[in-house]
Write a protein that holds these residues in place. Structure first.
Motif, PDB file in Angstrom:
ATOM      1  N   ASP A  96       0.824  -1.209   0.000  1.00  0.00           N
ATOM      2  CA  ASP A  96       0.000   0.000   0.000  1.00  0.00           C
ATOM      3  C   ASP A  96       0.862   1.265   0.000  1.00  0.00           C
ATOM      4  O   ASP A  96       0.429   2.316  -0.478  1.00  0.00           O
ATOM      5  N   GLN A  97       2.055   1.161   0.555  1.00  0.00           N
ATOM      6  CA  GLN A  97       2.905   2.333   0.739  1.00  0.00           C
ATOM      7  C   GLN A  97       3.907   2.526  -0.398  1.00  0.00           C
ATOM      8  O   GLN A  97       4.722   3.453  -0.356  1.00  0.00           O
ATOM      9  N   LEU A  98       3.827   1.668  -1.424  1.00  0.00           N
ATOM     10  CA  LEU A  98       4.676   1.852  -2.604  1.00  0.00           C
ATOM     11  C   LEU A  98       4.140   3.012  -3.443  1.00  0.00           C
ATOM     12  O   LEU A  98       2.944   3.291  -3.446  1.00  0.00           O
ATOM     13  N   THR A  99       5.004   3.676  -4.154  1.00  0.00           N
ATOM     14  CA  THR A  99       4.620   4.833  -4.967  1.00  0.00           C
ATOM     15  C   THR A  99       4.017   4.391  -6.302  1.00  0.00           C
ATOM     16  O   THR A  99       4.116   3.222  -6.699  1.00  0.00           O
ATOM     17  N   ASP A 100       3.412   5.345  -7.003  1.00  0.00           N
ATOM     18  CA  ASP A 100       2.838   5.048  -8.311  1.00  0.00           C
ATOM     19  C   ASP A 100       3.914   4.601  -9.301  1.00  0.00           C
ATOM     20  O   ASP A 100       3.629   3.816 -10.221  1.00  0.00           O
ATOM     21  N   GLU A 101       5.129   5.090  -9.112  1.00  0.00           N
ATOM     22  CA  GLU A 101       6.228   4.702  -9.993  1.00  0.00           C
ATOM     23  C   GLU A 101       6.614   3.234  -9.791  1.00  0.00           C
ATOM     24  O   GLU A 101       7.288   2.642 -10.632  1.00  0.00           O
ATOM     25  N   GLN A 102       6.190   2.669  -8.688  1.00  0.00           N
ATOM     26  CA  GLN A 102       6.486   1.260  -8.395  1.00  0.00           C
ATOM     27  C   GLN A 102       5.256   0.380  -8.664  1.00  0.00           C
ATOM     28  O   GLN A 102       5.047  -0.626  -8.001  1.00  0.00           O
ATOM     29  N   TYR A 103       4.480   0.755  -9.657  1.00  0.00           N
ATOM     30  CA  TYR A 103       3.214   0.083  -9.929  1.00  0.00           C
ATOM     31  C   TYR A 103       3.382  -1.416 -10.146  1.00  0.00           C
ATOM     32  O   TYR A 103       2.612  -2.218  -9.620  1.00  0.00           O
ATOM     33  N   ASP A 104       4.379  -1.818 -10.941  1.00  0.00           N
ATOM     34  CA  ASP A 104       4.548  -3.237 -11.244  1.00  0.00           C
ATOM     35  C   ASP A 104       4.807  -4.040  -9.980  1.00  0.00           C
ATOM     36  O   ASP A 104       4.246  -5.137  -9.800  1.00  0.00           O
ATOM     37  N   LEU A 105       5.648  -3.503  -9.105  1.00  0.00           N
ATOM     38  CA  LEU A 105       5.934  -4.196  -7.847  1.00  0.00           C
ATOM     39  C   LEU A 105       4.693  -4.221  -6.960  1.00  0.00           C
ATOM     40  O   LEU A 105       4.378  -5.253  -6.346  1.00  0.00           O
ATOM     41  N   LYS A 106       3.973  -3.090  -6.904  1.00  0.00           N
ATOM     42  CA  LYS A 106       2.756  -3.038  -6.093  1.00  0.00           C
ATOM     43  C   LYS A 106       1.739  -4.061  -6.588  1.00  0.00           C
ATOM     44  O   LYS A 106       1.138  -4.795  -5.783  1.00  0.00           O
ATOM     45  N   TYR A 107       1.553  -4.142  -7.901  1.00  0.00           N
ATOM     46  CA  TYR A 107       0.596  -5.101  -8.464  1.00  0.00           C
ATOM     47  C   TYR A 107       1.005  -6.529  -8.116  1.00  0.00           C
ATOM     48  O   TYR A 107       0.159  -7.359  -7.745  1.00  0.00           O
ATOM     49  N   ALA A 108       2.303  -6.822  -8.226  1.00  0.00           N
ATOM     50  CA  ALA A 108       2.790  -8.173  -7.928  1.00  0.00           C
ATOM     51  C   ALA A 108       2.563  -8.517  -6.460  1.00  0.00           C
ATOM     52  O   ALA A 108       2.180  -9.654  -6.126  1.00  0.00           O
ATOM     53  N   GLU A 109       2.787  -7.541  -5.569  1.00  0.00           N
ATOM     54  CA  GLU A 109       2.592  -7.795  -4.138  1.00  0.00           C
ATOM     55  C   GLU A 109       1.110  -7.945  -3.797  1.00  0.00           C
ATOM     56  O   GLU A 109       0.742  -8.773  -2.957  1.00  0.00           O
ATOM     57  N   TYR A 110       0.260  -7.162  -4.447  1.00  0.00           N
ATOM     58  CA  TYR A 110      -1.181  -7.333  -4.234  1.00  0.00           C
ATOM     59  C   TYR A 110      -1.626  -8.720  -4.699  1.00  0.00           C
ATOM     60  O   TYR A 110      -2.490  -9.353  -4.071  1.00  0.00           O
ATOM     61  N   LYS A 111      -1.045  -9.189  -5.774  1.00  0.00           N
ATOM     62  CA  LYS A 111      -1.379 -10.519  -6.271  1.00  0.00           C
ATOM     63  C   LYS A 111      -0.960 -11.583  -5.259  1.00  0.00           C
ATOM     64  O   LYS A 111      -1.695 -12.546  -5.005  1.00  0.00           O
ATOM     65  N   ARG A 112       0.220 -11.394  -4.660  1.00  0.00           N
ATOM     66  CA  ARG A 112       0.683 -12.319  -3.615  1.00  0.00           C
ATOM     67  C   ARG A 112      -0.247 -12.263  -2.403  1.00  0.00           C
ATOM     68  O   ARG A 112      -0.608 -13.306  -1.834  1.00  0.00           O
ATOM     69  N   ALA A 113      -0.613 -11.066  -1.999  1.00  0.00           N
ATOM     70  CA  ALA A 113      -1.486 -10.925  -0.833  1.00  0.00           C
ATOM     71  C   ALA A 113      -2.826 -11.607  -1.085  1.00  0.00           C
ATOM     72  O   ALA A 113      -3.334 -12.334  -0.222  1.00  0.00           O
ATOM     73  N   LYS A 114      -3.383 -11.397  -2.261  1.00  0.00           N
ATOM     74  CA  LYS A 114      -4.663 -12.031  -2.593  1.00  0.00           C
ATOM     75  C   LYS A 114      -4.549 -13.547  -2.513  1.00  0.00           C
ATOM     76  O   LYS A 114      -5.442 -14.221  -1.969  1.00  0.00           O
ATOM     77  N   ALA A 115      -3.447 -14.091  -3.014  1.00  0.00           N
ATOM     78  CA  ALA A 115      -3.255 -15.543  -2.993  1.00  0.00           C
ATOM     79  C   ALA A 115      -3.217 -16.064  -1.553  1.00  0.00           C
ATOM     80  O   ALA A 115      -3.802 -17.112  -1.243  1.00  0.00           O
ATOM     81  N   HIS A 116      -2.544 -15.351  -0.672  1.00  0.00           N
ATOM     82  CA  HIS A 116      -2.465 -15.788   0.727  1.00  0.00           C
ATOM     83  C   HIS A 116      -3.802 -15.594   1.449  1.00  0.00           C
ATOM     84  O   HIS A 116      -4.172 -16.416   2.299  1.00  0.00           O
TER      85      HIS A 116
END
Length: 309
Positions: free
Chosen positions: A96-116
């Motif tokens: 949640d605290q990643l910047t907009d410039e880190q969108y790809d990483l944020k999306y990947a982490e949200y995907k991981r969170a959803k899986a867990h």
């Protein structure tokens, strides 16, 4: 040979009971007066970096033990709750605290969170399904009448399982509200939370009420959103927390103040969250510190949340 096998099984169940705090039938293990709470070594820690480094190891250790004793419902429920905790605190919150410039990483982490989140939900639904035949299938169905009937099977001893299961389901939905598989399966998790709140309204410093309030405030009306019910749940969360948990204040700041462009209320809620002494509830120290860190970050982002005309 049979005797040795029985001894090993008893030993395995005894260790599993200790690790989970819930027995093989899904019932809370009653501690003797004065006996230590081994989980307080984690929940009472103040070093959040230490726990964030340790948590993945602990999570996999529990899953390995559970795989070796798959009929132990307590371990299955605990594995579910640990996956939901990990998703929320150690994956989604940093993302949640990643910047907009880190969108790809944020999306990947949200995907991981959803899986867990979903892994945790399914662990617990599997345990409840063993306890109450057909429960898991009904909860994830669109038959609301059947869901209402199924949740009445839940007892006081199931409140912890119901809370973490529903939190996992709703956490996954919050990260991906356009997922049709999740969108059509909201009624069951919310019904579980409402049943848990009825069974134990003072559970865990108002945690059930906070999750319910966040859902009712945030979901569209067509999918169960209800501002009036959300306010009731929020006030119940405040009552139970009694000023000792930052979660209700942070939830209200994010879910209501931002929506209403209420900058003053936003700041006031976050300052109340930060005013809490983590040592007031030693066994909840870790969660308090983690969410106070989130409150500080949100305060630093205030200008990004509000429009000044």
């Amino acid at each position: 040979m049979t005797g040795c096998s029985s001894v090993r099984k008893v030993a395995a169940n005894s260790m599993s009971d200790m690790l989970a705090g819930i027995d093989k039938k899904g019932r809370k293990v009653e501690k003797k007066a004065g006996s230590p709470n081994i989980m307080s070594a984690v929940t009472g820690e103040s070093d959040t970096i230490l726990i964030s480094d340790f948590f993945p190891t602990a999570l996999k250790m529990y899953e390995i033990v559970q795989a070796s004793n798959p009929e132990h419902l307590g371990l299955q429920i605990t594995c579910g709750s640990l996956n939901v905790m990990y998703a929320n605190v150690f994956v989604q919150l940093p993302a949640d605290q990643l910047t907009d410039e880190q969108y790809d990483l944020k999306y990947a982490e949200y995907k991981r969170a959803k899986a867990h989140y979903l892994k945790g939900r399914d662990f617990i639904l599997g345990a409840l399904g063993k306890k109450y035949a057909g429960f898991a299938d009904v909860i994830l169905s669109d038959d609301n009448a059947a869901v209402d009937k199924a949740v009445l099977l839940l007892k006081q001893e199931d409140v912890d399982a119901a809370y973490w299961c529903a939190a996992g389901a709703l956490g996954a939905f919050a990260l991906d509200p356009l997922d049709p598989e999740l969108l059509g399966r909201l009624y069951g998790p919310v019904a579980m939370l409402e049943r848990a709140a009825a069974l134990n309204p003072d559970y865990n410093l108002g945690a059930i009420w906070s999750v319910l309030a966040a859902f009712y405030f945030s979901a569209p009306a067509d999918f169960g959103g209800d501002t009036e019910r959300g306010m009731y749940c929020y006030n119940e969360a405040l009552r139970v927390a009694d000023g000792k948990s930052p979660s209700p204040y942070i939830m209200y700041a994010e879910s209501v103040c931002t929506k209403n462009n209420d900058e003053t209320g936003f700041i006031d809620c976050l300052q109340k969250a930060l005013a809490i002494n983590p040592d007031d509830v030693p066994d909840n120290r870790l969660a308090t510190i983690i969410f106070q860190n989130k409150a500080r970050w949100l305060l630093g982002q205030t200008e990004n949340y509000f429009i000044h005309w």
